[in-house]
Structures are given as structure tokens and as C-alpha cells.
Motif scaffolding. Structure first.
Motif, short mmCIF file in Angstrom:
data_model
loop_
_atom_site.label_atom_id
_atom_site.label_comp_id
_atom_site.label_asym_id
_atom_site.label_seq_id
_atom_site.Cartn_x
_atom_site.Cartn_y
_atom_site.Cartn_z
N ALA A 256 0.82 -1.20 0.00
CA ALA A 256 0.00 0.00 0.00
C ALA A 256 0.86 1.26 0.00
O ALA A 256 0.55 2.25 -0.68
N GLU A 257 1.97 1.23 0.74
CA GLU A 257 2.85 2.41 0.82
C GLU A 257 3.41 2.75 -0.56
O GLU A 257 3.37 3.91 -1.00
N TYR A 258 3.94 1.75 -1.28
CA TYR A 258 4.52 2.01 -2.61
C TYR A 258 3.45 2.39 -3.62
O TYR A 258 3.66 3.28 -4.47
N LEU A 259 2.30 1.75 -3.56
CA LEU A 259 1.24 2.05 -4.52
C LEU A 259 0.68 3.44 -4.32
O LEU A 259 0.33 4.13 -5.30
N GLU A 260 0.58 3.91 -3.06
CA GLU A 260 0.10 5.27 -2.80
C GLU A 260 1.09 6.30 -3.34
O GLU A 260 0.70 7.34 -3.89
N LYS A 261 2.41 6.01 -3.23
CA LYS A 261 3.42 6.93 -3.78
C LYS A 261 3.28 7.00 -5.30
O LYS A 261 3.35 8.07 -5.89
N SER A 262 3.10 5.82 -5.93
CA SER A 262 2.94 5.79 -7.38
C SER A 262 1.68 6.56 -7.79
O SER A 262 1.68 7.31 -8.77
N LYS A 263 0.59 6.38 -7.04
CA LYS A 263 -0.66 7.06 -7.35
C LYS A 263 -0.48 8.58 -7.22
O LYS A 263 -0.97 9.34 -8.07
N GLU A 264 0.23 9.00 -6.18
CA GLU A 264 0.44 10.44 -5.96
C GLU A 264 1.18 11.08 -7.14
O GLU A 264 0.78 12.13 -7.65
N ILE A 265 2.28 10.44 -7.58
CA ILE A 265 3.06 10.97 -8.71
C ILE A 265 2.20 10.96 -9.98
O ILE A 265 2.19 11.93 -10.75
N SER A 266 1.45 9.90 -10.19
CA SER A 266 0.65 9.76 -11.41
C SER A 266 -0.45 10.81 -11.47
O SER A 266 -0.77 11.33 -12.54
N ILE A 267 -1.07 11.15 -10.30
CA ILE A 267 -2.12 12.18 -10.27
C ILE A 267 -1.54 13.54 -10.58
O ILE A 267 -2.08 14.32 -11.38
N ILE A 268 -0.38 13.84 -9.96
CA ILE A 268 0.25 15.16 -10.16
C ILE A 268 0.67 15.35 -11.62
O ILE A 268 0.46 16.41 -12.22
N ASN B 299 -4.30 -2.11 -8.26
CA ASN B 299 -3.53 -2.84 -7.24
C ASN B 299 -3.89 -2.39 -5.82
O ASN B 299 -3.88 -3.20 -4.89
N LEU B 300 -4.21 -1.09 -5.65
CA LEU B 300 -4.61 -0.60 -4.32
C LEU B 300 -5.94 -1.22 -3.90
O LEU B 300 -6.13 -1.54 -2.71
#
Length: 658
Positions: A261-273, A286-287
């Protein structure tokens, strides 16, 4: 642990150097746009577009468009093709697949027409990626293979690495994991060979995906970390988001859901920005699975709904892009077919018109010329006959002189080659062993070399000195045979005795390689030869057999008696010869070839085989070579047989039949 940290620090430093060099090149190229001196402006623009197309796509597009316009105005086909290739990649990156296909295909056709192989390879990679996105993997693989073959032809590591990496991606998509693994590691080997770091990160990401597909999740995680560390591709945040997404999925498969969850949230944050929609969709998917496993159903539901909504939009866009691409391909093929038909029709009509005009002109002028020629030839017939006769006589003389000059030229060329090769042998092959021996004796004289150390190198020294002896003897024997007044001294010679003498001389070299001789020669077998030349022939053939034999193998030497001759065979089971080298040995009368190294890195001069052929012919014998790669070589000698005439003590050679 210290070594690992040291290696990683060195790797990071090397990448910083690469980044610095890249920035310096960009600054230099931008300066050259304003004041180009050593390079053309359109070439500089293309290079800038290429370097920036993964870093600043807007700026890269501006440079590529300017380069295209400038190349058209200057009639520069090479740079026009490369500008279109850059634009094709830029449109692919921005998702405009139809334009990407049109530009890439135009770039390939231009490069193909002018035989610009680098431009062809770039365009083929672009087209392959477009087919990959269309899920036409077979066509994509075909394009990438054509590209890397061109890369090997022009020795361009960038093209080879890019093509191999793309092939690995395609085989991964078709679940041919072994092929994908093979091409990824071949790309990595070329990368390391040319000390290139441009594609390191992408290669490692592909390898990680292959490991994950094979179920080696721990290995995949380590490879993803290494890919992120070696991210040399202009530090793209899209690449970081993709790696974080993959790591999150891997941790989920391992059951470490909190870490996932930690890595996927980081990926989601970068992808949204950064609006990386494909990576964002993967993160949502995956989340949802991860939070479901953690029993956080509200978060799982939220991410699943976001994934459903975004995947619908992406699928709709992909379908539209795919339809646009298919339409573009169809239109291009249709237009090309129509153009080819119209051009063929126009060419045919033009050819008809030209043919009619040509035949008409030929008929009119031909009639006039034939009339004039008839009158003129009739008047000069007798004179022409005498002139022709004189010309024939002179032509024959000229032809004879030409043949003599060509023969002299070939003899001179052959003499120069022989002279240069002999000088090379004298300057290198003879000097090196003497220099080694001189160095060792110097060390022994200074007491700098212990007995144990000397014993370790004595075998190599002995082998080199033996080789020096054989080389000197070959050169002297060949030189003596070329002198005026050289005579053969033919007499009965024992085959077994001569073979044993040669083996005894070369035994230490053979023992050093663990070779054993199988000698099957009758004691009474004798041939009618010059003893010295016969010994040189056998010594060279046995020396070559030792040189090219694999360690701990055998060398067979045997003789067969026939009615009129004795057949001697020397057979080894070593590295053998290629068909080209075998044809050269068989067909050329005399040639100092470059000798290949033996199985223990023994060196040769290329003189021995020629001596064997020349001396065998001088004594009325024949020599024949048979060889195959990694199977071995067999050399067959035939000489006249020595026999006692019945009721007489006189020895006679039997008539030799070839």
C-alpha cells in the motif's frame, strides 16, 4: 555490505558524469544553432530534438519541426528522414498514433531510398513500438529484428540495445519468457560492452517484469530497486511511478500488504500530479486488491470505482487511437498503391513516346548514314583490308605484351606480399621468443627468478624456443629451395624412423597439452624422397596437429601401403578449419596466410603448410587436406613406394600413380 555500498556509490557517480556530459552537449548544440561552424544547422537541430525527446517533449517537437522545414528547403534527404523519425517518436509519446505511423513510415522510406542505415534503424524501432501498442506483436518483432541487424552492420550500440530491449518487451507480452530474458540480457551485455548507461534503467525494469512473471518475486523486487537506482533516462518521473507500481504489486503478491500500500500510494500520488493515466489506473487496481486484503473495504471500494472509471476512459481513448492508426495505415497503403499505379502508367506512356521518337529518328538518320557509308565503304574497301590486317598483327603484339605485363604485375605483387610477410615473421614471430628468453635469462642472472618460478615458465619458454627453431628451419629450407642450383637428393627413407624423430623433437609440447600419439607405421615401410624435405613436411604437419589439438586428446599417425605408393595420414581431433580457409589452402599455389592461434594460444607463421605443399610436389607426391570445425583435421600424403626388385639387391622406386 561495504563493497555493495561502494559499488552503488560508484554507479551513482558514473551516472552524474553522464548527466553532466549530456547537459554540456545540449548547451554546446544550442550555442551552435546561433553560430554553426563545424556542423550544419539542420544536423544540430536533429541532435537536439533526439536528446530532448524524452526530457522536454515540447522543446524537442519545436527543434524537430524546424529541422524538417530546413531539410526540405536545403534538399537534405538524410536529415529530413531523421527529423521525421524524431517527429514520429514524439507523436507516439503524445499518443497521436496515426501521425506517429505516418511520420515514421515516411522516415523509413526516405532513409531506405538514400541507403541511410542509421535512419532506417531508428524508423524501424518507431514502427515496431507502434505495432506493439496495437498488439500486433509478430509485426513488431519483425521490425525490431530488422533494426538490430542494421545496428550490427553499422556497429551502432544505441540501435542494438534499443532493439533488443524492445524485443524483450514483445516476448514478455506474448509470455515467451525465455526469449524475453535472453534479449534483455543481450541488451545488458551490449550496454556494458560499450559502457553505456542510457538504457540501463529500462533494461532492468524489463528483467524485473520477467522475473515477476516467472514467480521470482524477491528477485524482481531487487531488480526494480536496481532499476530505480540506475535510472539514467533523464530521471523521468513516469519511470519512477512505474517502478513504484511494480514494487507495490510485488509486495502484494508476497502478502506484505502494508508495504504494498505504501509504494502504490506513492505511485498514485506521482501519477495524479503528472497525469500519468496508465500508471494511475494500475495503481488504483492494485490498491483496490491490497486494501481488500487489509480489510479496508472503504478504501478498496474507492480505488476500485476510480479504476473502473479511469479504465473506461483509457479504453475508449485507446480504441479511438487504434481506429485512427488503422485508418492511417489503410490510407497510406491505399495512397501508395494508387501512386505506384499512376507512376507506372506514366512511366509506361513516357517510355512509349520516347521509343516512338527514337525509332523515327533512327530510321531517318539511319537511312541517310547507310547511303553515305555504302559509297564510302565501297571506295575504301581495299585500303581497309590492309589496315585491318596490320591492326590485327599489332593487336596480337599488344595482347602478348599485356599478358606479359599482367604476369609480371602478379609476380611482383606476390613477391611483395611474400617479402612483407617474411619481414613480419622476422620482426615479430622470431623476435618475441628471443626477447622472452633474454628477459628470463636476465632475471636469472640477477637472481631475481627462483628455481620454482623458472620451472613454472620453462615449459612456455621451451615451447616458444621449439617454435622458433621450427620457424627458422622452415624459412631457411624454403629460401634454399628457391635458390638456383637447388637439387633434390631422393633416396629410400624409412617412414617410421622419420616420424619418430619428429615426435621426439615435439614431444615436450605435446606432453604439455596432455596429447598422446597413436603411431601405426610398418618398420619396413619406405618411400622414395629427399630425407631432409620429408622430415620438414612431417614435422610441420605433426606440429600443426599439436598446435590445434584439444587438450588431453589424441593424434593419429599411420601409413597404408598400396601397390605403387605409400599413403601417410596425420589426423588430429582439434579445432579444425573453416571451409574458406580449407579452400584457400587447397586452391592457392603459394600464399603466406595469417596463421590462427592454437588451442593453447600458440602462434604460427603461415609458412609451414605452404612448405609442405611445395616440397611434396617437388618430390612427385601429393598432399590433401580434410577438415571440419571442432571435429579435427586429416592430412593425407602420397609418395612413391620403395621396393626390392625380385632376384636383385637393387632398390627401385615404383612408378607413382596419382
Amino acid at each position: 555490505m561495504f563493497r555493495v555500498l561502494f559499488f552503488l556509490n560508484c554507479l551513482v557517480l558514473s551516472q552524474l558524469v553522464v548527466y553532466g556530459q549530456s547537459d554540456m552537449e545540449l548547451d554546446s548544440l544550442k550555442f551552435q544553432i546561433e553560430a554553426p561552424e563545424s556542423r550544419s544547422k539542420v544536423e544540430v537541430l536533429n541532435r537536439l530534438s533526439f536528446l530532448l525527446r524524452e526530457q522536454n517533449i515540447t522543446e524537442s517537437y519545436e527543434y524537430a519541426t524546424f529541422a524538417e522545414q530546413l531539410a526540405i528547403s536545403e534538399g537534405d534527404s538524410i536529415n529530413l528522414g531523421r527529423a521525421k523519425a524524431n517527429l514520429g517518436w514524439i507523436f507516439y509519446r503524445t499518443g497521436v498514433w496515426d501521425k506517429a505511423f505516418r511520420y515514421s513510415r515516411d522516415a523509413f522510406l526516405i532513409s531506405f531510398r538514400i541507403k541511410d542505415k542509421q535512419g532506417m534503424a531508428m524508423s524501424l524501432n518507431n514502427l515496431g513500438v507502434i505495432y506493439y501498442k496495437q498488439k500486433n506483436y509478430q509485426e513488431a518483432i519483425k521490425k525490431f529484428r530488422e533494426a538490430y541487424q542494421i545496428g550490427f552492420e553499422i556497429e551502432d550500440p544505441y540501435v542494438i540495445i534499443r532493439s533488443f530491449n524492445n524485443l524483450a518487451l514483445n516476448f514478455l507480452a506474448t509470455n515467451e519468457l525465455d526469449s524475453a530474458y535472453n534479449y534483455a540480457y543481450r541488451a545488458l551485455e551490449i550496454n556494458d560492452k560499450y559502457n553505456s548507461v542510457y538504457y540501463n534503467s529500462f533494461i532492468y525494469r524489463v528483467i524485473g517484469d520477467i522475473q515477476a512473471a516467472k514467480g521470482s518475486i524477491d528477485d524482481a523486487l531487487a531488480t526494480y530497486d536496481f532499476a530505480l537506482l540506475t535510472d539514467t533516462h533523464h530521471r523521468l518521473e513516469s519511470f519512477e511511478a512505474s517502478i513504484l507500481n511494480r514494487k507495490g504489486k510485488a509486495y502484494r503478491l508476497l502478502g506484505q500488504f502494508e508495504m504494498a500500500a505504501e509504494y502504490l500510494e506513492k505511485s498514485k500520488e506521482i501519477s495524479i500530479i503528472k497525469n500519468y493515466q496508465e500508471e494511475l489506473a494500475n495503481s488504483y487496481k492494485n490498491l483496490a486488491l491490497t486494501y481488500e486484503a487489509l480489510n479496508k473495504l472503504d478504501l478498496a471500494f474507492h480505488n476500485q470505482m476510480a479504476y473502473n472509471k479511469l479504465s473506461e476512459l483509457l479504453e475508449e481513448k485507446v480504441n479511438k487511437d487504434r481506429l485512427a492508426l488503422i485508418s492511417a495505415m489503410f490510407e497510406v497503403e491505399k495512397t501508395d498503391a494508387e501512386l505506384r499505379y499512376l507512376r507506372a502508367e506514366n512511366d509506361f506512356k513516357e517510355l512509349q513516346i520516347k521509343s516512338f521518337k527514337t525509332y523515327n529518328n533512327i530510321y531517318v538518320f539511319g537511312t541517310l548514314i547507310l547511303g553515305i557509308l555504302f559509297i564510302w565503304l565501297f571506295a575504301l574497301h581495299k585500303k581497309t583490308k590492309s589496315i585491318n590486317l596490320a591492326l590485327v598483327i599489332n593487336q596480337n603484339k599488344v595482347n602478348q605484351q599485356k599478358e606479359e605485363l599482367e604476369k609480371q604485375s602478379k609476380d611482383l605483387e606476390r613477391s611483395n606480399k611474400l617479402k612483407n610477410r617474411l619481414f613480419s615473421i622476422l620482426g615479430h614471430d622470431l623476435k618475441a621468443p628471443v626477447a622472452q628468453l633474454q628477459g628470463v635469462l636476465g632475471l636469472m642472472n640477477d637472481n631475481s627468478l627462483s628455481r620454482e618460478e623458472f620451472n613454472e615458465i620453462s615449459y612456455v619458454l621451451k615451447r616458444n624456443v621449439d617454435g622458433l627453431f621450427v620457424t627458422l628451419d622452415n624459412i631457411l629450407s624454403w629460401s634454399r629451395a628457391q635458390m638456383d642450383g637447388f637439387k633434390l637428393h631422393l633416396r629410400p627413407t624409412s617412414c617410421l624412423s622419420t616420424i619418430n624423430q619428429c615426435i621426439e623433437l615435439l614431444q615436450q609440447h605435446a606432453s604439455g597439452k596432455g596429447l598422446e600419439f597413436n603411431v601405426n607405421v610398418g618398420k619396413e615401410t619406405k618411400v622414395w624422397v629427399d630425407h631432409d624435405l620429408f622430415q620438414i613436411i612431417l614435422r610441420n604437419l605433426i606440429s600443426n596437429a599439436i598446435k590445434y589439438s584439444k587438450k588431453n586428446s589424441f593424434i593419429d599417425v599411420f601409413a597404408l601401403e598400396e601397390e605403387d605408393c605409400v599413403i601417410i595420414k596425420v589426423k588430429d581431433y582439434g579445432m579444425g578449419m573453416s571451409k574458406e580457409m580449407l579452400d584457400q589452402i587447397r586452391n592457392q599455389k603459394f600464399s603466406l596466410m595469417e596463421s590462427s592461434k592454437g588451442t593453447d594460444n600458440e602462434r604460427g607463421t603461415g609458412l609451414g603448410v605452404n612448405l609442405c605443399k611445395e616440397f611434396t610436389n617437388m618430390m612427385g607426391g601429393t598432399i590433401h587436406f580434410e577438415s571440419a570445425r571442432n571435429i579435427g583435421t586429416t592430412v593425407t600424403l602420397k609418395f612413391r613406394k620403395v621396393m626390392l626388385v625380385e632376384d636383385s639387391q637393387e632398390i627401385h622406386p615404383r612408378k607413382y600413380l596419382v
